[in-house]
Design a protein around this motif. Structure first.
Motif, PDB file in Angstrom:
ATOM      1  N   HIS A  32       0.843  -1.206   0.000  1.00 50.25           N
ATOM      2  CA  HIS A  32       0.000   0.000   0.000  1.00 50.25           C
ATOM      3  C   HIS A  32       0.869   1.244   0.000  1.00 50.25           C
ATOM      4  O   HIS A  32       1.648   1.477   0.925  1.00 50.25           O
ATOM      5  N   ASP A  75       2.353   3.016   3.021  1.00 48.69           N
ATOM      6  CA  ASP A  75       1.490   4.179   2.864  1.00 48.69           C
ATOM      7  C   ASP A  75       2.322   5.291   2.214  1.00 48.69           C
ATOM      8  O   ASP A  75       3.437   5.047   1.791  1.00 48.69           O
ATOM      9  N   HIS A  79       1.235   5.544  -1.780  1.00 52.24           N
ATOM     10  CA  HIS A  79       0.827   6.661  -2.639  1.00 52.24           C
ATOM     11  C   HIS A  79       2.162   7.297  -3.036  1.00 52.24           C
ATOM     12  O   HIS A  79       2.615   8.259  -2.397  1.00 52.24           O
ATOM     13  N   HIS A  87      -4.921  -0.699   6.075  1.00 54.01           N
ATOM     14  CA  HIS A  87      -4.923  -0.277   7.492  1.00 54.01           C
ATOM     15  C   HIS A  87      -5.620  -1.295   8.398  1.00 54.01           C
ATOM     16  O   HIS A  87      -4.973  -1.935   9.198  1.00 54.01           O
ATOM     17  N   HIS A 143      -8.990   1.950   1.485  1.00 51.52           N
ATOM     18  CA  HIS A 143      -8.621   2.289   2.860  1.00 51.52           C
ATOM     19  C   HIS A 143      -9.788   1.841   3.734  1.00 51.52           C
ATOM     20  O   HIS A 143     -10.946   2.133   3.399  1.00 51.52           O
TER      21      HIS A 143
HETATM   22 ZN   LIG Z   1      -3.130   5.201   2.181  1.00 53.56          ZN
END
Ligand SMILES: [Zn+2]
Length: 422
Positions: free
Chosen positions: A61, A290, A63, A239, A202
């Motif tokens: 995961h 993340d 970005h 998460h 998410h």
């Molecule tokens: Zn995220």
């Protein structure tokens, strides 16, 4: 129960994109004979000098282009952080910005032995170009929400970007329940059904998110999305910190993956995911960094230590979540969640997505237990080489992605300056 990690002394051969042999020296004569070749000519022979080859880490995961936000949006609560610091700047970012920043993130992934990224960000078309040009394996996932893209655009991307090249794929998903009205969720569910495709989002990241969803719909985000059919073909959540018994049942029943992001959850004070409970229930766990806005680095070694350290602390039990489980999460489980079962382990026929861990450093000695050394004392300083798709993209501190790192840093600083002024 701890399973043994298979560590062998021998050779690993790569031909083209794939591993063609991995095994002990003694079997090599037979392999030569079977190949039917008189001689085998190598482009390059590497003496690993007792270092360890292992599957590359899968960052399940991320970005990536959020490296832009490194160290400009820290020490604030999550909601304010998103609304005041992140969203307004993201609104001004162009596809070209995202392309350059994604390339810079690739440098960081490679130094940490990460060979594939599960990336959710703004402009999939420019992101795919950035990864492909660098030679990085990538799975993008839609971050659809009420501000865009439309479900139609998401579906178009799903059809267009899958199969563009062997390094890239695209999955269906949304940013989160709280950024998608119910009608939009229902439209996405139709697309999921049409393509019988896994779905990621998410999920249950904060207590507030779960409570507000319960106020809106009388159920948790996991239950709502499941009711709408979004998990009918698998997938999972990023998460997964606040999960009740029913949520856990849904994850088991639908065979969903919980992608844990310990550094981000810790720094944003979101909470600690119930990782050992997932393991006990047989729910696969993968690990993600993340984005760099909340982490702030893209380093699997730090995540691995935090996964086990936080699980031990949460359970008040030093036996919780052992190193072998954590290594599995960072490699095979991530690969499975991302649909990359052809690059999960070192075996003939698999893509050569692998790393070399430098054992000739003090933090790796003595070699009482290699797996534990990696998880508990290892760090990115031990990554000597990163190979993706049969190509060495990082070796002894140097990058081979067709880009000058200094130019990428200069570009990133230019973008940050410009967006600050706009
Ligand atoms: Zn995220």
């Amino acid at each position: 129960m701890e399973e043994p990690v298979q560590v062998i002394e021998g050779q690993l051969w790569v031909s083209g994109q794939k591993i063609v042999y991995v095994g002990p020296d003694e079997e090599i004569e037979t392999v030569y004979e079977k190949s039917g070749l008189q001689t085998i000519l190598w482009d390059r022979e590497i003496d690993c000098e007792g270092n360890l080859l292992m599957p590359g880490f899968k960052d399940a995961h991320a970005h990536s282009a959020m490296v832009l936000f490194r160290s400009i949006a820290d020490d604030e609560p999550l909601q304010g952080w998103l609304e005041k610091r992140i969203f307004p700047v993201e609104a001004k970012m162009t596809g070209e910005d995202v392309y350059e920043l994604t390339k810079m993130s690739v440098l960081e992934y490679l130094t940490s032995g990460i060979t594939a990224v599960f990336d959710m960000y703004l402009t999939p078309e420019t992101i795919i170009n950035a990864y492909t040009e660098c030679g990085m394996r990538n799975v993008q996932v839609s971050g659809l929400n009420m501000f865009g893209p439309t479900p139609e655009v998401m579906e178009e991307r799903f059809l267009k970007l899958n199969g563009v090249n062997s390094l890239s794929s695209y999955m269906l998903g949304i940013h989160a329940e709280y950024t998608c009205p119910k009608e939009l969720l229902m439209q996405v569910a139709e697309i999921v059904k049409r393509h019988k495709a896994p779905f990621f989002t998410h999920l249950a990241e904060t207590k507030r998110e779960v409570e507000e969803c319960k106020e809106r719909y009388g159920m948790t985000p996991t239950q709502l999305l499941n009711d709408l059919g979004l998990f009918d073909y698998g997938g999972g959540g990023y998460h997964c910190v606040y999960m009740d018994d029913k949520d856990i049942e849904i994850f088991k029943e639908k065979k969903l993956t919980a992608v844990t992001n310990p550094a981000s959850n810790l720094k944003l004070a979101s909470g600690i995911a119930p990782v050992s409970r997932f393991l006990k229930e047989g729910i696969p766990v993968a690990i993600g960094t993340d984005g760099a806005g909340s982490n702030n680095c893209l380093d699997m070694f730090r995540e691995m230590f935090l996964v086990t350290g936080l699980a031990k602390y949460r359970d008040m039990d030093a036996a919780s979540t052992d190193a072998i489980e954590v290594l599995k999460m960072a490699t095979v489980n991530g690969a499975k969640a991302m649909g990359l079962t052809d690059s999960d382990v070192l075996a003939p026929g698999k893509y050569a997505d692998l790393i070399m861990i430098d054992m000739h450093q003090p933090n790796m000695q003595p070699i009482n237990n290699i797996a534990k050394n990696i998880v508990y004392s290892g760090s990115k300083q031990n990554v000597k080489m990163t190979m993706i798709d049969g190509k060495i993209l990082y070796e002894d501190g140097k990058f081979f992605i067709g880009e000058d790192p200094e130019k990428l840093y200069a570009k990133a600083n230019e973008i940050a300056d410009r967006l600050r002024q706009e």
